[in-house]
Design a protein around this motif. Structure first.
Motif, short mmCIF file in Angstrom:
data_model
loop_
_atom_site.label_atom_id
_atom_site.label_comp_id
_atom_site.label_asym_id
_atom_site.label_seq_id
_atom_site.Cartn_x
_atom_site.Cartn_y
_atom_site.Cartn_z
N MET A 21 67.29 50.74 45.93
CA MET A 21 67.02 50.74 47.36
C MET A 21 68.06 51.58 48.11
SD MET A 21 66.75 47.50 49.98
CE MET A 21 68.51 47.14 49.83
N GLU A 22 69.35 51.41 47.76
CA GLU A 22 70.39 52.19 48.42
C GLU A 22 70.22 53.68 48.14
OE1 GLU A 22 74.23 50.52 47.31
OE2 GLU A 22 74.29 49.58 49.28
N ALA A 23 69.85 54.01 46.90
CA ALA A 23 69.64 55.42 46.55
C ALA A 23 68.48 56.00 47.34
CB ALA A 23 69.40 55.56 45.05
N ALA A 24 67.41 55.23 47.51
CA ALA A 24 66.25 55.70 48.26
C ALA A 24 66.61 55.96 49.72
CB ALA A 24 65.11 54.69 48.16
N VAL A 25 67.39 55.05 50.30
CA VAL A 25 67.81 55.22 51.69
C VAL A 25 68.71 56.45 51.82
CG1 VAL A 25 69.16 54.20 53.56
CG2 VAL A 25 67.55 52.79 52.26
N ALA A 26 69.61 56.64 50.85
CA ALA A 26 70.51 57.80 50.89
C ALA A 26 69.73 59.10 50.80
CB ALA A 26 71.53 57.70 49.76
N ARG A 27 68.72 59.11 49.93
CA ARG A 27 67.90 60.33 49.82
C ARG A 27 67.16 60.61 51.12
NH1 ARG A 27 67.06 58.21 44.54
NH2 ARG A 27 65.09 57.23 45.15
N ALA A 28 66.68 59.56 51.75
CA ALA A 28 65.99 59.74 53.03
C ALA A 28 66.94 60.30 54.08
CB ALA A 28 65.40 58.41 53.49
N LYS A 29 68.19 59.82 54.09
CA LYS A 29 69.18 60.34 55.03
C LYS A 29 69.46 61.82 54.77
CE LYS A 29 71.72 56.06 56.00
NZ LYS A 29 73.03 55.37 55.86
N ASP A 30 69.56 62.18 53.46
CA ASP A 30 69.79 63.59 53.12
C ASP A 30 68.68 64.46 53.69
OD1 ASP A 30 72.05 62.87 51.74
OD2 ASP A 30 71.07 62.86 49.78
N SER A 31 67.45 64.01 53.52
CA SER A 31 66.31 64.80 53.99
C SER A 31 66.28 64.86 55.52
CB SER A 31 65.00 64.19 53.47
OG SER A 31 64.97 64.22 52.05
N ALA A 32 66.61 63.73 56.15
CA ALA A 32 66.53 63.67 57.61
C ALA A 32 67.56 64.59 58.27
CB ALA A 32 66.74 62.24 58.09
N ARG A 33 68.78 64.64 57.73
CA ARG A 33 69.81 65.44 58.39
C ARG A 33 69.87 66.86 57.87
NH1 ARG A 33 74.28 61.43 56.22
NH2 ARG A 33 74.29 61.95 54.02
N GLY A 34 69.07 67.14 56.81
CA GLY A 34 69.00 68.50 56.30
C GLY A 34 70.36 69.00 55.84
N VAL A 35 70.82 68.54 54.66
CA VAL A 35 72.12 68.94 54.14
C VAL A 35 72.14 70.45 53.96
CG1 VAL A 35 73.71 68.73 52.20
CG2 VAL A 35 72.46 66.72 53.02
N GLU A 36 73.09 71.11 54.62
CA GLU A 36 73.15 72.57 54.58
C GLU A 36 74.56 73.03 54.23
OE1 GLU A 36 71.80 73.82 58.40
OE2 GLU A 36 69.69 73.51 57.93
N GLY A 37 74.69 74.33 53.99
CA GLY A 37 75.99 74.90 53.70
C GLY A 37 76.07 75.36 52.26
N VAL A 38 77.30 75.41 51.74
CA VAL A 38 77.55 75.85 50.37
C VAL A 38 78.28 74.74 49.62
CG1 VAL A 38 78.72 77.55 48.91
CG2 VAL A 38 77.66 78.26 51.07
N LEU A 39 77.84 74.46 48.41
CA LEU A 39 78.48 73.47 47.55
C LEU A 39 78.98 74.19 46.31
CD1 LEU A 39 78.95 70.35 47.29
CD2 LEU A 39 76.95 70.32 45.81
#
Length: 297
Positions: free
Chosen positions: A70-88
Motif C-alpha cells: 500500500m505504501e509503495a502504491a501511494v509513493a508511485r502515485a505521488k511520483d506520477s502526480a508531481r512529475g519527477v524531473e531532472g537528471v539522476l
C-alpha cells in the motif's frame, strides 16, 4: 495498524513513539484499542521486555506485506502526480545490476518519463567516493558496505563466486577449487581508499585453516584486474557475472567453493531521499519483487 507494525519492529514503546512522532501514551492507547478490536493481546509486556504474542506475530506476518504494498502504491502515485524531473546519476561497480539493469531502467522511465538517467562506472580505487562526493546519486555495488553515512537498499543480485586465473594455471580445468587451496597463490592487493572489510570479504587474508594468502599488486579497475590475471601476475576471486561481462580468451574461470555468495545492492547516502532517488529506489525494489527476488546468476 501503522503503530502496531512499528512496535512489532522496535519492540520498544519509546522508539516507536519517536518514529511515529507520537507520545508513548498515545502509542499505548492506540495499541489497546487495536487489541480490543482483535479480542486478544498482541504483545506480552513487562516493565523490561516487550514481545509479540503468537497472535501478534501472525497478524504482523499477514499485514506487513500488505502495508508495504500500500505504501509503495501511494509513493508511485505521488511520483506520477508531481512529475519527477531532472537528471539522476546512477553509478555501478563492475557489471552493476547485471540482468536487472534494463528492467530497472525501463520501470523507472515508465514512471518518471521526465527524469533522465545517466550511468557512470566506479572503480576499485575509490568505490564509494563518487557517491559520497555527490557525483552520483545512487550506486550499484558489491556488499558488504558498512558505512554510517551510506544506506544499503534493495539487494538486486545474489550469485556464486569464481576464481579467475590465466590459461595454463595448474588449477585451470578443475570442476571447482577450495579457498584452502589458495595458500601460496598471489592475489591482488588493497587500494587504500577501498574499505578494508570489503577486500577482506572478497579476498580473505587467510584460508579457513589460518594459512596466509599473499596479496600482490593493488588494482584500480576490472579491466586492470583481468589484464594482470591474463599476464600471469596472480589470480582473483570474482562474482560469477564477471565471466559474462569481462571474459577474455586468455583468462579462465573455475567455481570457488566454501565461500559465501556475493550480493550486489543499491546504495545511497543516508537521510531522507529526494523525489528522484526515492522513485528510483522504489523502481529497483519493485523490479526485484517482480523477478521473484534478487537475480541469481
Amino acid at each position: 495498524m501503522e503503530t502496531f507494525l512499528t512496535l512489532a519492529e522496535e519492540l520498544h514503546f519509546g522508539r516507536t513513539a519517536e518514529r511515529l512522532l507520537l507520545s508513548q501514551a498515545r502509542v499505548s492507547q492506540t495499541l489497546k484499542k487495536l487489541e480490543r478490536r482483535i479480542g486478544a493481546p498482541l504483545f506480552e509486556r513487562t516493565s523490561r521486555v516487550v514481545r509479540m504474542s503468537p497472535l501478534g506475530r501472525q497478524l504482523y506476518e499477514d499485514v506487513a506485506p500488505l502495508h508495504a504494498q500500500m505504501e509503495a502504491a501511494v509513493a508511485r502515485a505521488k511520483d506520477s502526480a508531481r512529475g519527477v524531473e531532472g537528471v539522476l546519476n546512477v553509478g555501478f561497480l563492475g557489471s552493476g545490476a547485471g540482468s536487472l539493469t534494463a528492467p530497472v531502467l525501463a520501470t523507472f522511465r515508465e514512471r518518471c518519463p521526465g527524469c533522465e538517467v545517466t550511468m557512470r562506472e566506479t572503480q576499485f580505487q575509490d568505490p564509494l567516493g563518487a557517491l559520497r562526493g555527490g557525483e552520483i546519486d545512487l550506486l550499484f555495488t558489491c556488499l558488504p558496505v558498512e558505512e554510517p553515512d551510506l544506506t544499503v537498499g534493495p539487494v538486486v543480485i545474489r550469485e556464486p563466486r569464481l576464481l579467475a586465473m590465466p590459461l595454463g594455471h595448474p588449477l585451470a580445468g578443475r570442476t571447482s577449487v577450495s579457498l584452502e587451496e589458495m595458500a601460496g597463490e598471489t592475489f591482488f592487493g588493497v587500494v587504500n581508499s577501498a574499505p578494508a572489510y570489503w577486500w577482506d570479504f572478497h579476498v580473505p587474508p587467510r584460508t579457513p585453516s589460518g594459512r596466509p594468502i599473499r596479496r600482490g599488486q593493488a588494482v584500480a579497475s576490472f579491466q586492470e584486474l583481468m589484464t594482470l590475471i591474463a599476464t600471469g601476475r596472480g589470480i582473483s576471486p570474482v562474482i560469477a557475472s564477471v565471466e559474462r561481462y569481462y571474459s577474455r580468451p586468455d583468462v579462465t574461470f573455475v567455481p570457488l567453493r566454501d565461500v559465501p555468495a556475493a550480493e550486489v545492492a543499491l546504495i545511497h547516502r543516508s537521510g531522507t531521499p529526494g523525489p528522484r532517488v526515492g522513485a528510483f529506489i522504489r523502481a529497483v525494489a519493485d523490479t526485484v519483487t517482480a523477478n521473484g527476488g534478487p537475480a541469481a546468476f
